[in-house]
Design a protein around this motif. Structure first.
Motif, short mmCIF file in Angstrom:
data_model
loop_
_atom_site.label_atom_id
_atom_site.label_comp_id
_atom_site.label_asym_id
_atom_site.label_seq_id
_atom_site.Cartn_x
_atom_site.Cartn_y
_atom_site.Cartn_z
N PHE A 23 0.84 -1.31 0.00
CA PHE A 23 0.08 0.00 -0.03
C PHE A 23 0.80 1.26 0.16
CE2 PHE A 23 -2.56 -3.43 2.07
CZ PHE A 23 -3.64 -3.15 1.39
N GLY A 24 2.25 1.28 -0.45
CA GLY A 24 3.10 2.41 -0.55
C GLY A 24 2.50 3.58 -1.21
N THR A 25 2.83 4.76 -0.92
CA THR A 25 2.53 5.98 -1.36
C THR A 25 2.66 6.49 -2.81
OG1 THR A 25 4.84 7.04 -0.74
CG2 THR A 25 3.03 6.98 0.93
N ARG A 26 3.31 5.40 -3.48
CA ARG A 26 3.66 5.85 -5.12
C ARG A 26 2.84 4.74 -5.82
NH1 ARG A 26 9.98 5.90 -6.07
NH2 ARG A 26 9.81 3.96 -4.84
N GLY A 27 2.02 5.39 -6.64
CA GLY A 27 1.38 4.29 -7.46
C GLY A 27 0.42 3.28 -6.95
N ILE A 28 0.12 2.20 -7.63
CA ILE A 28 -0.67 0.92 -7.45
C ILE A 28 -0.22 -0.24 -7.40
CG2 ILE A 28 -1.49 0.94 -9.61
CD1 ILE A 28 -4.37 0.48 -8.45
N PRO A 250 -4.49 3.73 3.50
CA PRO A 250 -4.57 3.43 2.18
C PRO A 250 -5.81 2.62 2.03
CG PRO A 250 -2.73 2.41 3.15
CD PRO A 250 -3.50 3.03 4.17
N TYR A 251 -6.43 2.76 0.57
CA TYR A 251 -7.58 2.04 0.23
C TYR A 251 -7.32 1.06 -1.09
CZ TYR A 251 -11.99 0.86 -1.72
OH TYR A 251 -13.25 0.07 -2.14
N GLY A 252 -7.85 -0.06 -0.77
CA GLY A 252 -7.83 -0.96 -2.09
C GLY A 252 -8.85 -1.82 -2.03
N TYR A 253 -9.23 -2.71 -3.10
CA TYR A 253 -10.23 -3.28 -3.50
C TYR A 253 -9.99 -4.54 -4.06
CZ TYR A 253 -10.27 -2.35 -8.43
OH TYR A 253 -9.53 -2.25 -9.81
N SER A 254 -10.91 -5.53 -3.93
CA SER A 254 -10.78 -6.83 -4.48
C SER A 254 -11.64 -7.06 -5.69
CB SER A 254 -10.68 -7.97 -3.53
OG SER A 254 -12.06 -8.07 -2.83
N THR A 255 -11.57 -8.04 -6.59
CA THR A 255 -12.53 -8.35 -7.53
C THR A 255 -12.29 -9.65 -8.16
OG1 THR A 255 -14.02 -7.48 -9.37
CG2 THR A 255 -11.58 -6.98 -9.43
N GLY A 292 -6.27 7.47 -6.49
CA GLY A 292 -5.56 7.33 -5.18
C GLY A 292 -5.76 5.93 -4.46
N VAL A 293 -6.12 4.94 -5.52
CA VAL A 293 -6.42 3.66 -4.89
C VAL A 293 -4.93 3.07 -4.93
CG1 VAL A 293 -7.20 1.16 -5.73
CG2 VAL A 293 -8.83 3.14 -6.05
N LYS A 294 -4.64 2.34 -3.96
CA LYS A 294 -3.22 1.80 -3.51
C LYS A 294 -3.20 0.39 -3.97
CE LYS A 294 -1.60 5.57 -2.21
NZ LYS A 294 -0.78 6.47 -3.38
N HIS A 295 -4.13 -0.37 -4.05
CA HIS A 295 -3.80 -1.94 -4.11
C HIS A 295 -5.07 -2.57 -4.98
CE1 HIS A 295 -1.85 -5.72 -3.70
NE2 HIS A 295 -2.95 -6.22 -3.07
#
Length: 329
Positions: A23-28, A250-255, A292-295
């Motif tokens: 979930f680092g601050t750079r990219g996804i 940080p925010y991420g999602y699964s699908t 702003g999605v991180k993962h």
């Protein structure tokens, strides 16, 4: 693919902090949800070659492997996940990989005894040399709760108390405290081992029955299933507002993912499955990174192609592009 030498938990070299790596601050970054295979025609996976698939994902450059917690197979849900207990399986993957982060997405905490979870998680953290992320959820299968003698409508309260207890056990020597649902700590016992860096990453998976302010205050990161731009913007704004002067989690999602054979195939939604070609997928991930999605954690179960083909294609074309700095930055 080359097989890694057996992992030595006593070796001194350590990788990057798993929370920062995923979930680092750079990219996804991109991860995979076990089982690492396509099994669209069956509720139960074969688990053939699962260790080799984990090493393949690591070599391809995926940031993480996530293990689901499904205590019972419920035919109404039609998915048995990876069958194996996630914490035991995480220990096995610790020996089969060297750098990739291993996380749970997530342990159904209200159904678990938190002292045992705290010790198991710290043990995996030690065996992986700090590559473990403890993802925690409240579960979405009401039928499991009576089997444990617990009430489904009380899961949110039980989740919060268990979450706090694990933090205390990991962070305090000879902790003291009394709980309503689990027991009393009198300061004469200590839980060992402690996390490698003094604090094990603990993230919320799903809403876990909690409010956004609670997640913002307590979780180190958040993985949900919401991925549409408008809703993601709202989530990120709520997390920021609830965090005050602190950096929001940080925010991420699964699908579910079905990567089309045709690299030019456009994106389409088939219920909860994203069917898409690699070019559109790369553009989608780049747009979400800018938002702003991180993962993103992909579940390959509904894929019409073998999982290893998708892992290799993403490793060759998508992950390297995401790792390159954006020209806009």
């Amino acid at each position: 693919m080359p097989r890694h030498s057996r992992f030595d938990p006593l070796q001194e070299d350590r990788g990057a902090d798993p929370l920062d790596a995923v979930f680092g601050t750079r990219g996804i970054t991109v991860g995979l949800i076990t089982p690492l295979e396509a099994y669209a025609e069956s509720p139960v996976p074969t688990l053939d070659g699962h260790a080799a698939a984990a090493r393949r994902a690591e070599e391809a450059g995926f940031a993480s492997i996530w293990l689901r917690d499904v205590p019972f197979f419920d035919p109404k849900f039609g998915d048995a996940a990876q069958i194996m207990d996630p914490l035991v399986y995480a220990g096995f993957l610790a020996a089969e990989t060297r750098t990739i982060a291993i996380g749970t997405a997530g342990i159904v905490l209200p159904l678990r005894e938190p002292i045992a979870v705290a010790k198991q998680a710290a043990t995996i953290d030690m065996l992986t040399q700090g590559r473990f992320i403890l993802g925690l959820s409240s579960g979405d299968r009401p039928a499991e709760y009576p089997a444990f003698g617990l009430r489904f409508d009380k899961r949110a309260d039980r989740f919060r108390e268990a979450f706090r207890l694990i933090r205390k056990l990991h962070g305090e020597p000879f902790p003291r405290g009394k709980t309503q649902g689990f027991g009393t700590l009198s300061g004469d016992l200590d839980l060992l081992p402690k996390p490698q860096e003094g604090r094990l990453p603990m993230i919320a998976v799903g809403r876990a029955g909690q409010t956004v302010p609670w997640i913002a205050k307590n979780a180190d990161a958040w993985i949900w299933t919401v991925d549409d731009p408008k809703s993601v913007t709202k989530i990120l704004n709520e997390l920021k507002a609830a965090s005050g002067k602190r950096r929001p989690p940080p925010y991420g999602y699964s699908t579910f993912l079905d990567l089309d054979r045709n690299p030019d195939a456009p994106a389409r939604r088939d219920h909860n499955v994203l069917r898409i070609g690699r070019k559109a997928l790369l553009a989608r991930l780049q747009q979400q990174a800018a938002q702003g999605v991180k993962h993103v954690a992909f579940n390959l179960r509904p894929s019409r192609r073998p999982a290893e083909r998708i892992i290799d294609e993403m490793g060759a074309h998508i992950l390297p592009a995401l790792a390159r700095p954006s020209r806009k930055r």
